[in-house]
Design a protein around this motif. Sequence first.
Motif, PDB file in Angstrom:
ATOM      1  N   THR A 299       0.839  -1.195   0.000  1.00  0.00           N
ATOM      2  CA  THR A 299       0.000   0.000   0.000  1.00  0.00           C
ATOM      3  C   THR A 299       0.872   1.243   0.000  1.00  0.00           C
ATOM      4  N   TYR A 300       0.561   2.151  -0.904  1.00  0.00           N
ATOM      5  CA  TYR A 300       1.394   3.339  -1.123  1.00  0.00           C
ATOM      6  C   TYR A 300       0.602   4.581  -0.727  1.00  0.00           C
ATOM      7  N   LEU A 301       1.112   5.326   0.243  1.00  0.00           N
ATOM      8  CA  LEU A 301       0.476   6.548   0.742  1.00  0.00           C
ATOM      9  C   LEU A 301       1.250   7.749   0.235  1.00  0.00           C
ATOM     10  N   ILE A 302       0.523   8.784  -0.237  1.00  0.00           N
ATOM     11  CA  ILE A 302       1.201  10.002  -0.650  1.00  0.00           C
ATOM     12  C   ILE A 302       0.671  11.187   0.151  1.00  0.00           C
ATOM     13  N   GLY A 303       1.554  12.142   0.409  1.00  0.00           N
ATOM     14  CA  GLY A 303       1.180  13.363   1.097  1.00  0.00           C
ATOM     15  C   GLY A 303       2.006  14.524   0.591  1.00  0.00           C
ATOM     16  N   GLY A 304       1.608  15.722   1.041  1.00  0.00           N
ATOM     17  CA  GLY A 304       2.345  16.915   0.664  1.00  0.00           C
ATOM     18  C   GLY A 304       1.487  17.905  -0.093  1.00  0.00           C
ATOM     19  N   GLY A 305       0.748  18.739   0.638  1.00  0.00           N
ATOM     20  CA  GLY A 305      -0.019  19.808   0.011  1.00  0.00           C
ATOM     21  C   GLY A 305      -1.204  19.361  -0.809  1.00  0.00           C
ATOM     22  N   LEU A 306      -1.814  18.236  -0.480  1.00  0.00           N
ATOM     23  CA  LEU A 306      -2.944  17.737  -1.258  1.00  0.00           C
ATOM     24  C   LEU A 306      -4.214  18.538  -0.982  1.00  0.00           C
ATOM     25  N   THR A 307      -5.070  18.602  -1.983  1.00  0.00           N
ATOM     26  CA  THR A 307      -6.447  19.065  -1.843  1.00  0.00           C
ATOM     27  C   THR A 307      -7.362  17.876  -2.099  1.00  0.00           C
ATOM     28  N   GLN A 308      -8.663  18.060  -1.877  1.00  0.00           N
ATOM     29  CA  GLN A 308      -9.587  16.975  -2.165  1.00  0.00           C
ATOM     30  C   GLN A 308      -9.498  16.558  -3.628  1.00  0.00           C
ATOM     31  N   ASP A 309      -9.428  17.533  -4.510  1.00  0.00           N
ATOM     32  CA  ASP A 309      -9.379  17.220  -5.938  1.00  0.00           C
ATOM     33  C   ASP A 309      -8.078  16.522  -6.327  1.00  0.00           C
ATOM     34  N   SER A 310      -6.940  17.019  -5.827  1.00  0.00           N
ATOM     35  CA  SER A 310      -5.673  16.389  -6.204  1.00  0.00           C
ATOM     36  C   SER A 310      -5.540  15.004  -5.584  1.00  0.00           C
ATOM     37  N   ALA A 311      -6.117  14.814  -4.395  1.00  0.00           N
ATOM     38  CA  ALA A 311      -6.105  13.485  -3.792  1.00  0.00           C
ATOM     39  C   ALA A 311      -6.942  12.517  -4.617  1.00  0.00           C
TER      40      ALA A 311
END
Length: 356
Positions: free
Chosen positions: A281-293
């Motif tokens: 499972t790959y998690l990403i973070g860093g300045g996300l918005t609902q749309d970009s997530a």
Amino acid sequence: MSQLFTPVRIGRHLAPNRLVMAPMTRSRADADGVPGDMTVTYYAQRASAGLIITEGVFPSAIGKGYVNTPGMETEAQVAGWQKVTEAVHARGGRIFMQLMHCGRISHPSLLNGATPVAPSPIKPEGQAWTPAGQVDFVTPRELSLAEIAGVIDGYRQATRRAIDAGFDGVELHAASGYLPEQFLSSGTNHRQDQYGGSVEGRARFVLEVLAAMVAEAGADRVGIKISPEMNFNSITDAAPQQTYSYLVDKLRGQGLAYLHVTLFSAAVDYHALLRPRFDGTYLIGGGLTQDSAEAALTGGKADATVFGNAFLANPDLPERFRQGAALNAPDRNTFFAPPTAKGYIDYPALAEAKAA
């Protein structure tokens, strides 16, 4: 249907949504590193996250790096965290503890007079947050081989305490210029023994810490966070693409709960580089918005998305996203503060905001 609100497997746990609460230092523990009742409330308020990852917790006293941060070494610290896990579970949530050894990013005034430790005696730029305010960092002391083994065992013991306190898993903080990344990076690791030199040597500490944590919790309850080229706390590496490709290649096949990758301003798309190398499972973070997530999930870039400030200011963030409701604005003046409720547990949930 929105991918954000579909279940996702995170190790042995099935999360009901793909909105993960990021680990965020809040400096609300007491002087002895014990989380109090406000911390219980803070995490319980946010139990609707698919997964909560706690603020960084020092596994042993020498790993403390900031004033009023919590630990996982003493009986009082364990008891304080057990109240947190019980409250989160009572609301149906899942919570991992992030273990954060700050290494050289500390100060003797935080360590009962001891000198901070590091792979090599290289002084970082910048200042430490201490009880007396911000003071210049000092030159750290190089860890001996025997001491490295002791630090690794400290991670193992903290992992056992976390599981015994009811945590659903643990995350190794291997980013932000703290001790694991100090070993991993060529700019901070000038050792000539088995923990330095080549990328294989520099990655050894991270991999041995992970192995110790896995031995206590099981691989499917252990995650790791990395942040290539974040360059926080004056961390540098001469060949970060090679370094992180090697590290993630070594993680493949271990059955870890997840790989958590946070990017901000890296010139390279490390998600494109690293995700194919990891088989979990790959998690990403860093300045996300609902749309970009949402775009990251639908585009196959990630399995789950990690939010920091949005969860800090919106305890019911999944519901707000689900309804398309306005978000509370985070108050940056209270991000790090004396142990007070303001800017910590007084952000209103959606129902409270509507009533007001």
